[in-house]
Design a protein around this motif. Structure first.
Motif: not given
Length: 598
Positions: A415-416, A419, A422-423, A443
């Motif tokens: 999940d990190y 992120m 996505q960014q 996060y």
């Protein structure tokens, strides 16, 4: 380097034929590893055209000086008149007196089939573009067309991420895209499947069977699906296509190299001779780069420099975290067992944990060493055994630690990475180390994020791996029973003793005994080496703590020293249930979530 594709379709419609740089390459003398290259640069508005051979290659971090393989160079104007050529440096040609057009011809010698160089023979033309084609830096924004004159008598076909114009002519929107587009020309097999409206294809040049290719392609599919799961989506590949260019042939050199929409995979191992299992790890590593490094891209690699090495402090993340996922993905995809994966962690862990190099450099500074170690060449001796840890391995064990640390807080590294994707990656915004730190704080919270970066990235401390492994039902145990000498030996060529092959590690028994690389151990405690005796068998007769008299030769002079073997510093990493321990239900739950196993 990632910005070169933006708006290229619109721009290409505005470019006239005169603004296209064209190349042609043919392979009449392939048996002697030669290619004939022709390049035409027209509509020139400068008095002197400067052309170069690249000194670097996308995905590599060191200099390679491809100009050394160019000869028979000549330049002509549009009427065929020879032009004056000046050489201001070893990799540049300055051409003057032209009439607005310059045609260049040269011969390229190419005989290394890997992710950096080119190889031409009667099995294939394996082309890494920077190692093959000369270029004009001032014309880097021009569209490029290249024609590959294939050997039809050898049933050659062309595979590349470049879009086709027609036949065997392909194009690139500009120089950067061209340089980032490796090409395999051979009698290859192609397999493909559709995933989320994108085509994933395997171009396989090998000497095996169709059945072997089918079996291997199923493994490739599993890797692709497992890696997509990490990020939740595939990248937006150009032309909705991603291509694995695999050469598994005896004349290749083992390697893997990522590119924007493709990757090179080379190995001497055939699928029938170990490659089915051993080559798939490179697939896992390189495809993960489609996100992490090609699109989640360090700012220090932008723009990519073809005349000098980019120095990046982020390789512990770009290469190291990718390395962490390499075998983890194989485990999640069911291509290796949980036991194989866990026990396989020991090699890199011991390398990093026991290295004296951490006293000199942190992971960022280790990344700075890439221009000296990434397939770079030198003739002077170096002390890498004591001063360098590969950023692949260093980052891999730190990625492991971060993942297990996050999982103790009901978070995870997947999940990190999502992120960060996505960014930065999905938007193709190059990142800095500060950006990675900020996203982790966002996060996982400031306390965990600061602790990780302040202790393990900006400094070279090591996490508490014992507690981290225990949280997922894994043991970390030191192998204290075997004596550790601190040297690596090989039987001397004349059969008289054994030579120390590497610099002894700082603090090791051999280092303390003032032994050095090149010393020849003649005997220990007056016990000579027996003919045909293995080094391990010879050393096992000595015990931890023994005070050993070592007789050795240095530069032809006889010497003696005292060496005291110590407990071996290596660790084993094993599942608790394999060492008669019982993991708790919570440990097993966390392990299942980590490895995504049933």
């Amino acid at each position: 380097m990632r910005t070169y594709f933006t708006f290229f379709v619109l721009l290409s419609t505005m470019i006239t034929v005169a603004q296209i740089n064209t190349y042609e390459i043919s392979f009449e003398n392939a048996v002697h590893h030669e290619a004939s290259v022709q390049a035409i640069f027209s509509n020139l508005d400068m008095d002197t055209l400067s052309v170069l051979m690249s000194r670097t290659s996308p995905g590599r971090y060191a200099l390679h000086e491809f100009a050394k393989n160019v000869y028979g160079f000549k330049a002509m104007d549009s009427k065929g008149n020879l032009l004056k050529v000046n050489r201001p440096n070893p990799y540049e040609w300055d051409i003057s007196g032209h009439d607005g057009s310059v045609k260049i011809e040269y011969t390229l010698f190419a005989n290394r089939g890997d992710g950096t160089y080119s190889q031409v023979d009667e099995t294939h033309a394996h082309l890494n573009i920077p190692a093959t084609f000369i270029y004009a830096p001032k014309l880097h924004e021009r569209k490029i067309e290249v024609t590959f004159k294939v050997r039809e008598d050898l049933n050659w076909k062309v595979a590349t991420q470049l879009p086709m114009v027609s036949g065997t002519t392909y194009w690139a929107p500009n120089l950067y895209y061209f340089m980032d587009s490796p090409t395999e020309i051979s009698d290859f097999t192609m397999k493909s499947f559709q995933l989320d409206s994108k085509k994933i294809q395997l171009v396989l040049h090998h000497n095996g069977t169709e059945a072997e290719a089918d079996t291997y392609f199923e493994k490739v599919k599993k890797v692709v699906l497992a890696e997509k799961e990490v990020y939740g989506e595939l990248p937006d590949f150009d032309y909705d296509t991603y291509t694995f260019l695999a050469c598994y042939i005896p004349n290749a050199s083992g390697d893997g190299m990522e590119h924007r929409n493709s990757t090179i995979l080379t190995s001497t191992r055939s699928l029938a001779n170990g490659g089915m299992a051993r080559n798939i790890g490179t697939v896992s590593h390189e495809f993960f780069h489609a996100w992490n490094v090609e699109r989640i891209r360090p700012k220090t690699l932008e723009p990519f420099d073809f005349e000098a090495a980019n120095m990046s402090g982020e390789l512990w993340f770009a290469e190291g975290f990718t390395s962490y996922y390499t075998n983890l993905i194989l485990c999640r995809a069911g291509l290796i067992s949980t036991k194989e994966y866990v026990e396989g962690l020991a090699g890199r862990f011991n390398y990093v944990w026991n290295s004296p190099a951490r006293q000199f450099f942190n992971p960022i500074e280790m990344s700075f060493q890439a221009p000296f170690v990434d397939a770079a060449t030198s003739v002077d001796p170096v002390n890498r055994e004591n001063t360098f840890i590969s950023y692949y391995s260093y980052g891999s064990v730190l990625g492991l630690a971060l993942d297990l640390s996050l999982r103790q807080n009901n978070l995870n590294l997947d999940d990190y990475m999502k992120m960060v994707w996505q960014q930065y990656g999905k938007k193709e915004i190059p990142y800095t180390i500060d950006n990675l730190h900020a996203v982790l704080n966002q996060y996982a919270g400031k306390a965990l994020g600061d602790a990780f970066f302040n202790n393990y990235i900006y400094k070279s401390n090591m996490p508490n791996y014992n507690a981290l492994f225990q949280s997922v039902g894994v043991t970390l145990q030191q192998s204290n029973d075997n004596p550790y000498f601190g040297f690596s030996l090989s039987i001397n060529e004349d059969g008289n003793g054994a030579r120390i092959r590497r610099n002894p590690k700082i603090g090791s028994p051999a280092y303390k005994a003032q032994l050095d690389k090149g010393d020849v151990i003649l005997n220990i405690n007056n016990i000579p080496f027996s003919e045909g005796q293995k080094i391990a068998d010879y050393l096992e007769q000595f015990n931890i703590g023994d005070s050993l008299k070592v007789s050795f030769s240095r530069f032809g002079n006889a010497k003696t020293t005292t060496l005291i073997p110590e407990p071996h510093p290596g660790y084993s990493i094993r599942l608790m249930e394999d060492v008669d321990q019982v993991p708790t239900a919570d440990m097993l739950k966390k392990r299942k979530e980590w490895l995504k196993t049933e």
